[in-house]
Enzyme design. Structure first.
Site, PDB file in Angstrom:
ATOM      1  N   ARG A   1      -3.842  14.491   1.027  1.00 44.59           N
ATOM      2  CA  ARG A   1      -4.763  14.500   2.172  1.00 44.59           C
ATOM      3  C   ARG A   1      -4.054  14.641   3.527  1.00 44.59           C
ATOM      4  NH1 ARG A   1      -8.047   9.265   0.582  1.00 44.59           N
ATOM      5  NH2 ARG A   1      -6.237   9.015  -0.773  1.00 44.59           N
TER       6      ARG A   1
ATOM      7  N   ASN B   1      -3.392   7.698   4.518  1.00 45.12           N
ATOM      8  CA  ASN B   1      -3.735   8.776   3.592  1.00 45.12           C
ATOM      9  C   ASN B   1      -3.913  10.105   4.307  1.00 45.12           C
ATOM     10  OD1 ASN B   1      -3.841   7.277   1.144  1.00 45.12           O
ATOM     11  ND2 ASN B   1      -5.710   6.328   1.912  1.00 45.12           N
TER      12      ASN B   1
ATOM     13  N   ASN C   1      -7.307  -6.465  -2.243  1.00 43.56           N
ATOM     14  CA  ASN C   1      -5.890  -6.381  -2.578  1.00 43.56           C
ATOM     15  C   ASN C   1      -5.220  -5.379  -1.638  1.00 43.56           C
ATOM     16  OD1 ASN C   1      -3.397  -6.179  -3.892  1.00 43.56           O
ATOM     17  ND2 ASN C   1      -4.166  -4.651  -5.355  1.00 43.56           N
TER      18      ASN C   1
ATOM     19  N   SER D   1      25.172  25.806  50.671  1.00 46.41           N
ATOM     20  CA  SER D   1      24.090  26.232  49.784  1.00 46.41           C
ATOM     21  C   SER D   1      24.373  27.580  49.134  1.00 46.41           C
ATOM     22  CB  SER D   1      22.791  26.346  50.588  1.00 46.41           C
ATOM     23  OG  SER D   1      22.439  25.076  51.062  1.00 46.41           O
TER      24      SER D   1
ATOM     25  N   GLY E   1      -0.448   5.979 -12.253  1.00 46.25           N
ATOM     26  CA  GLY E   1      -0.934   4.716 -11.707  1.00 46.25           C
ATOM     27  C   GLY E   1       0.185   3.804 -11.230  1.00 46.25           C
TER      28      GLY E   1
HETATM   29  C1  UD1 Z   1      -4.136   0.392  -4.987  1.00 41.71           C
HETATM   30  C2  UD1 Z   1      -4.559  -0.852  -5.762  1.00 41.71           C
HETATM   31  C3  UD1 Z   1      -5.769  -1.474  -5.082  1.00 41.71           C
HETATM   32  C4  UD1 Z   1      -5.495  -1.767  -3.642  1.00 41.71           C
HETATM   33  C5  UD1 Z   1      -4.981  -0.501  -2.928  1.00 41.71           C
HETATM   34  C6  UD1 Z   1      -4.512  -0.842  -1.549  1.00 41.71           C
HETATM   35  C7  UD1 Z   1      -3.944  -0.481  -8.073  1.00 41.71           C
HETATM   36  C8  UD1 Z   1      -4.439  -0.125  -9.406  1.00 41.71           C
HETATM   37  N1  UD1 Z   1      -4.840  -0.501  -7.102  1.00 41.71           N
HETATM   38  O1  UD1 Z   1      -5.223   1.303  -5.082  1.00 41.71           O
HETATM   39  O2  UD1 Z   1      -6.122  -2.677  -5.736  1.00 41.71           O
HETATM   40  O3  UD1 Z   1      -6.649  -2.253  -3.003  1.00 41.71           O
HETATM   41  O4  UD1 Z   1      -3.877   0.065  -3.652  1.00 41.71           O
HETATM   42  O5  UD1 Z   1      -4.261   0.318  -0.835  1.00 41.71           O
HETATM   43  O6  UD1 Z   1      -2.781  -0.768  -7.902  1.00 41.71           O
HETATM   44  N2  UD1 Z   1       1.751   5.322  -6.443  1.00 41.71           N
HETATM   45  C9  UD1 Z   1       2.835   5.767  -7.157  1.00 41.71           C
HETATM   46  N3  UD1 Z   1       2.649   6.240  -8.416  1.00 41.71           N
HETATM   47  C10 UD1 Z   1       1.436   6.275  -8.998  1.00 41.71           C
HETATM   48  C11 UD1 Z   1       0.317   5.806  -8.271  1.00 41.71           C
HETATM   49  C12 UD1 Z   1       0.509   5.337  -6.995  1.00 41.71           C
HETATM   50  O7  UD1 Z   1       3.958   5.745  -6.657  1.00 41.71           O
HETATM   51  O8  UD1 Z   1       1.347   6.719 -10.146  1.00 41.71           O
HETATM   52  C13 UD1 Z   1       1.958   4.816  -5.082  1.00 41.71           C
HETATM   53  C14 UD1 Z   1       1.263   5.675  -4.042  1.00 41.71           C
HETATM   54  O9  UD1 Z   1       2.159   6.650  -3.532  1.00 41.71           O
HETATM   55  C15 UD1 Z   1       0.901   4.653  -2.985  1.00 41.71           C
HETATM   56  C16 UD1 Z   1       0.682   3.382  -3.763  1.00 41.71           C
HETATM   57  O10 UD1 Z   1       1.344   3.549  -4.989  1.00 41.71           O
HETATM   58  O11 UD1 Z   1       1.955   4.440  -2.081  1.00 41.71           O
HETATM   59  C17 UD1 Z   1      -0.774   3.070  -3.988  1.00 41.71           C
HETATM   60  O12 UD1 Z   1      -1.380   4.116  -4.681  1.00 41.71           O
HETATM   61  P1  UD1 Z   1      -2.867   4.527  -4.387  1.00 41.71           P
HETATM   62  O13 UD1 Z   1      -3.266   5.587  -5.347  1.00 41.71           O
HETATM   63  O14 UD1 Z   1      -3.055   4.792  -2.948  1.00 41.71           O
HETATM   64  O15 UD1 Z   1      -3.593   3.163  -4.750  1.00 41.71           O
HETATM   65  P2  UD1 Z   1      -5.104   2.920  -4.948  1.00 41.71           P
HETATM   66  O16 UD1 Z   1      -5.515   3.504  -6.249  1.00 41.71           O
HETATM   67  O17 UD1 Z   1      -5.827   3.312  -3.747  1.00 41.71           O
END
Ligand code: UD1
Ligand code: CA
Length: 454
Positions: free
Chosen positions: A15, A225, A167, A403, A78
């Site tokens: 994004r 984001n 969280n 100058s 994840g």
């Molecule tokens: C996550 C949390 C959620 C919380 C939110 C806060 C989980 C399952 N959920 O959600 O409870 O409220 O953050 O912003 O943890 N990342 C990786 N690898 C991955 C996935 C993510 O490195 O496979 C990193 C992303 O780059 C980012 C962070 O982890 O920096 C969070 O990932 P993001 O997908 O934004 O989290 P949410 O699903 O929004």
């Protein structure tokens, strides 16, 4: 027990609509990842782990710290999967602190607060309360208001969605415990992802206690984001920089119109007018006034100096009681000794300007060593470049240059020389004498201006 920060930075950040990995986008002139590293580095740690993925090579190139363990998450499945990649690098007896590379304004005090909650818990979560919690994982508490789980928005029922404690993503736990939970996480949810947040329910199922540290400052836990959120955090960060400066005794004409992309150390009673940008590391002495619209980068400015409007100073040292600008450009490796004056539309490059010397108008001085009490007339130029090489100009003490003079380097203008206006000086001048090169003035008697034929 040593702390082990693990920074998640594998996200693509689609994004942002950028070819740059998200965590390399900047807040206050520093990458978001660097902000997080700096905060983590203040914890009592031995090493840091960064989980990288998308654009990782560039991220690594720009982050060459020797105490970082880089762990690749090739495919993003994840947050739980991300941390699992570091499984083998996590010592049992470290306390792991999970941080996000795209949540840049987190403070080390807050991370330490999170860790302190482990004194009687097996896991601690940094939470905050939001009026609009949508999109976030909700903190689920039991009838004794103990935390029992975190439920992601996409998996939440209507009641759970009403919970406004969310969280932030930051959690802390002992390495040994975390690794045990990570091995049990399954992608049984609506996103088919490995949720790090499943650790909470796993800890509770073992009879462990999960404690929350509550963070009231939403900016600290705000993720980026898109560029709108980046801009919001930039303003929040700049607001904080402005407050720090004011607390140190700086008067800001408008705290919302200053940008600090680096550091500014200040003496007493500094006045900074609107729209000034500070880049890199800057040191400003007592009673310095900076008028509107200046760009000041890696500069040292001595006591009682005044920088007039719209001046640009880069990698230069300005002495005490100096006056610069308006519309001056002071380029790298320039030193202005005390009481020097660089006036409007003057460019100085790689030069030493002696005490009390004045270059007041419309000049270029480059590769020059200038003595004390020199007066440089308007429009004087050092011709320091022949198209291939740069040459040095040396100007002694008490020199007066008329100058519109060109000093063709290499050339030395000796102490107390006077140069007549309009001269092109190609040879060294003797001390105490007037030197000039000027074609004789002549008048053509009876000359007529041309007239238009009707
Ligand atoms: C996550 C949390 C959620 C919380 C939110 C806060 C989980 C399952 N959920 O959600 O409870 O409220 O953050 O912003 O943890 N990342 C990786 N690898 C991955 C996935 C993510 O490195 O496979 C990193 C992303 O780059 C980012 C962070 O982890 O920096 C969070 O990932 P993001 O997908 O934004 O989290 P949410 O699903 O929004
Ligand atoms: Ca996600």
């Amino acid at each position: 027990m040593k702390l082990l920060p693990i920074i998640l930075a594998a996200g693509q950040g689609s994004r942002m609509n950028s070819s740059l990995p998200k965590v390399l986008h900047q807040i206050g002139g520093k990458s978001m990842l660097r902000h997080v590293i700096d905060s983590c580095r203040q914890l009592d740690h031995e090493k840091l782990i960064i989980i990288y993925g998308h654009g990782g090579d560039l991220v690594k190139e720009q982050t060459t710290d020797s105490d970082i363990d880089w762990v690749l998450q090739a495919e993003q499945k994840g947050t739980g999967h991300a941390v699992l990649q570091a499984h083998d690098s996590i010592p049992d007896d470290n306390i792991v602190v999970i941080a996000y590379g795209d949540v840049p304004l987190i403070k080390s005090e807050t991370l330490n607060l999170l860790v302190s909650k482990l004194s009687d818990a097996s896991l601690s979560v940094l939470t905050t309360k939001l009026n609009d919690p949508s999109g976030y994982g909700r903190i689920i508490r039991d009838e004794n208001s103990k935390i029992s789980a975190i439920v992601e928005e996409k998996d939440a029922n209507e009641n759970q969605k009403l919970v406004n404690e969310i969280n932030t993503g930051f959690i802390a736990a002992k390495g040994k415990d975390l690794k045990r939970w990570l091995n049990q996480i399954k992608p049984d949810n609506n996103q088919a992802e490995y949720y790090l947040t499943d650790c909470i329910a796993l800890a509770v199922a073992e009879g462990g206690l999960v404690e929350a540290a509550v963070c009231d400052d939403h900016n600290e836990v705000q993720g980026v984001n898109n560029r709108i959120q980046q801009a919001q955090l930039e303003r929040a960060y700049q607001g904080e920089q402005a407050e720090q400066l004011m607390l140190k005794g700086v008067t800001l004409a408008d705290p919302s119109r200053i940008d600090v992309r680096g550091t500014v150390t200040v003496g007493k009673d500094v006045f900074i007018d609107i729209n000034n940008v500070f880049i890199g590391d800057n040191q400003i002495g007592d009673n310095v006034t900076i008028h509107p619209g200046c760009v000041i980068e890696n500069a040292v400015i001595g006591n009682n100096s005044e920088i007039h409007a719209n001046s640009v100073i880069e990698s230069a040292k300005i002495g005490s009681k100096c006056s610069v600008g308006p519309f001056a450009r002071v380029r790298p490796n320039t030193v202005l000794s005390d009481e020097a004056k660089v006036g409007n539309f003057v460019e100085i490059k790689k030069s030493i300007i002696g005490k009390g010397s004045k270059i007041s108008h419309l000049s270029y001085i480059g590769d020059t060593v200038m003595g004390d009490n020199v007066n440089i007339g308007a429009g004087t130029i050092t011709c320091n470049y022949d198209g291939v090489n740069k040459f040095q100009t040396t100007i002694g003490d008490d020199v007066f240059i008329g100058s519109d003079t060109q000093l063709v380097a290499p050339v030395t203008v000796a102490n107390r020389s006077t140069i007549g206006a309009g001269s092109t000086i190609t040879k060294n001048t003797p001390e105490n004498e007037l030197t000039l090169s000027r074609s004789k003035q002549l008048t053509l008697k009876g000359w007529q201006r041309p007239t238009k034929n009707k």
